[in-house]
Scaffold this motif. Sequence first.
Motif, short mmCIF file in Angstrom:
data_model
loop_
_atom_site.label_atom_id
_atom_site.label_comp_id
_atom_site.label_asym_id
_atom_site.label_seq_id
_atom_site.Cartn_x
_atom_site.Cartn_y
_atom_site.Cartn_z
N LEU A 13 9.89 -3.26 4.87
CA LEU A 13 9.15 -3.50 6.12
C LEU A 13 10.02 -3.17 7.33
CD1 LEU A 13 6.81 -4.65 7.84
CD2 LEU A 13 7.79 -6.90 7.47
N LYS A 14 11.26 -3.63 7.31
CA LYS A 14 12.17 -3.38 8.43
C LYS A 14 12.40 -1.89 8.64
CE LYS A 14 14.76 -7.69 7.94
NZ LYS A 14 16.07 -8.26 7.56
N ALA A 15 12.54 -1.15 7.56
CA ALA A 15 12.84 0.28 7.66
C ALA A 15 11.61 1.14 7.88
CB ALA A 15 13.57 0.74 6.39
N ASN A 16 10.42 0.62 7.53
CA ASN A 16 9.21 1.45 7.54
C ASN A 16 8.04 0.80 8.26
OD1 ASN A 16 10.01 3.75 5.60
ND2 ASN A 16 10.58 1.89 4.49
N ALA A 17 8.31 -0.06 9.22
CA ALA A 17 7.23 -0.80 9.89
C ALA A 17 6.17 0.13 10.48
CB ALA A 17 7.80 -1.70 10.97
N SER A 18 6.59 1.16 11.16
CA SER A 18 5.64 2.08 11.79
C SER A 18 4.76 2.76 10.74
CB SER A 18 6.38 3.13 12.61
OG SER A 18 5.47 4.00 13.23
N LYS A 19 5.36 3.23 9.66
CA LYS A 19 4.61 3.88 8.58
C LYS A 19 3.62 2.90 7.95
CE LYS A 19 5.17 5.99 4.00
NZ LYS A 19 3.90 5.50 3.59
N MET A 20 4.06 1.67 7.73
CA MET A 20 3.19 0.68 7.11
C MET A 20 1.99 0.38 8.01
SD MET A 20 5.99 -1.87 5.38
CE MET A 20 4.82 -2.92 4.53
N LEU A 21 2.23 0.29 9.32
CA LEU A 21 1.12 0.04 10.24
C LEU A 21 0.15 1.21 10.27
CD1 LEU A 21 2.91 -1.73 13.21
CD2 LEU A 21 1.36 -2.74 11.53
N ASN A 22 0.67 2.43 10.16
CA ASN A 22 -0.20 3.60 10.11
C ASN A 22 -1.02 3.63 8.82
OD1 ASN A 22 0.54 4.64 12.61
ND2 ASN A 22 2.20 5.85 11.75
N ASP A 23 -0.40 3.19 7.73
CA ASP A 23 -1.06 3.22 6.42
C ASP A 23 -2.00 2.05 6.18
OD1 ASP A 23 0.37 5.50 5.91
OD2 ASP A 23 1.83 4.53 4.58
N ILE A 24 -1.88 1.00 6.97
CA ILE A 24 -2.62 -0.23 6.71
C ILE A 24 -4.13 0.00 6.73
CG2 ILE A 24 -2.85 -1.24 9.02
CD1 ILE A 24 -1.61 -3.17 6.02
N GLY A 25 -4.60 1.01 7.46
CA GLY A 25 -6.03 1.30 7.46
C GLY A 25 -6.52 1.86 6.15
N ASP A 26 -5.62 2.47 5.37
CA ASP A 26 -6.00 3.06 4.09
C ASP A 26 -6.08 2.04 2.96
OD1 ASP A 26 -6.00 5.49 5.39
OD2 ASP A 26 -3.96 5.99 4.77
N GLN A 27 -5.51 0.88 3.17
CA GLN A 27 -5.54 -0.16 2.15
C GLN A 27 -5.73 -1.49 2.85
OE1 GLN A 27 -1.69 0.75 0.60
NE2 GLN A 27 -0.78 -1.03 1.56
N GLN A 28 -6.01 -2.51 2.08
CA GLN A 28 -6.32 -3.79 2.70
C GLN A 28 -5.10 -4.57 3.14
OE1 GLN A 28 -8.98 -6.01 0.23
NE2 GLN A 28 -10.70 -4.74 0.77
N LEU A 29 -4.01 -4.52 2.39
CA LEU A 29 -2.88 -5.35 2.77
C LEU A 29 -1.60 -4.94 2.05
CD1 LEU A 29 -2.29 -7.44 0.17
CD2 LEU A 29 -4.39 -8.42 1.01
N TYR A 30 -0.49 -5.47 2.55
CA TYR A 30 0.80 -5.41 1.88
C TYR A 30 1.25 -6.84 1.65
CZ TYR A 30 1.81 -0.47 3.03
OH TYR A 30 1.80 0.90 3.13
N VAL A 31 1.86 -7.10 0.51
CA VAL A 31 2.51 -8.39 0.25
C VAL A 31 4.00 -8.17 0.49
CG1 VAL A 31 3.03 -10.15 -1.47
CG2 VAL A 31 0.76 -9.06 -1.42
N ILE A 32 4.57 -8.95 1.38
CA ILE A 32 5.99 -8.82 1.73
C ILE A 32 6.77 -9.88 0.97
CG2 ILE A 32 7.67 -8.78 3.61
CD1 ILE A 32 5.46 -6.58 3.75
N THR A 33 7.84 -9.43 0.30
CA THR A 33 8.66 -10.36 -0.46
C THR A 33 10.02 -10.56 0.21
OG1 THR A 33 9.61 -8.63 -1.87
CG2 THR A 33 7.57 -9.66 -2.64
N GLN A 34 10.61 -11.70 -0.05
CA GLN A 34 11.96 -12.00 0.41
C GLN A 34 12.67 -12.69 -0.75
OE1 GLN A 34 12.31 -14.89 3.60
NE2 GLN A 34 13.99 -13.71 4.47
N ASN A 35 13.79 -12.14 -1.14
CA ASN A 35 14.53 -12.66 -2.29
C ASN A 35 13.66 -12.72 -3.54
OD1 ASN A 35 16.86 -13.00 -0.70
ND2 ASN A 35 16.13 -15.01 -0.02
N GLY A 36 12.78 -11.71 -3.69
CA GLY A 36 11.95 -11.61 -4.88
C GLY A 36 10.71 -12.49 -4.89
#
Length: 87
Positions: A13-36
Amino acid sequence: MQFSEQVKPISYLKANASKMLNDIGDQQLYVITQNGEAKAVLQSLEEYERTQETLALLKLVAMGKTAIEDGRGEEASQVFARIREGL
């Protein structure tokens, strides 16, 4: 997109925030993990608003069911008769 492709570590997310926001319209969601562990969900504003509307409707249904169980319900014919009297 498969669900497994929607799970991303926080570093992604930190490295690709802009890409993820652009892609979010193509899918419903992302699940973000921290320490697995799953920690957050990133979804479009439109999808979030739809989810909130759905939850509000479900809450109204639950409130109606509780009212009926508590004896506070009325027959539909009685409600419609009252409405007609008011017109």
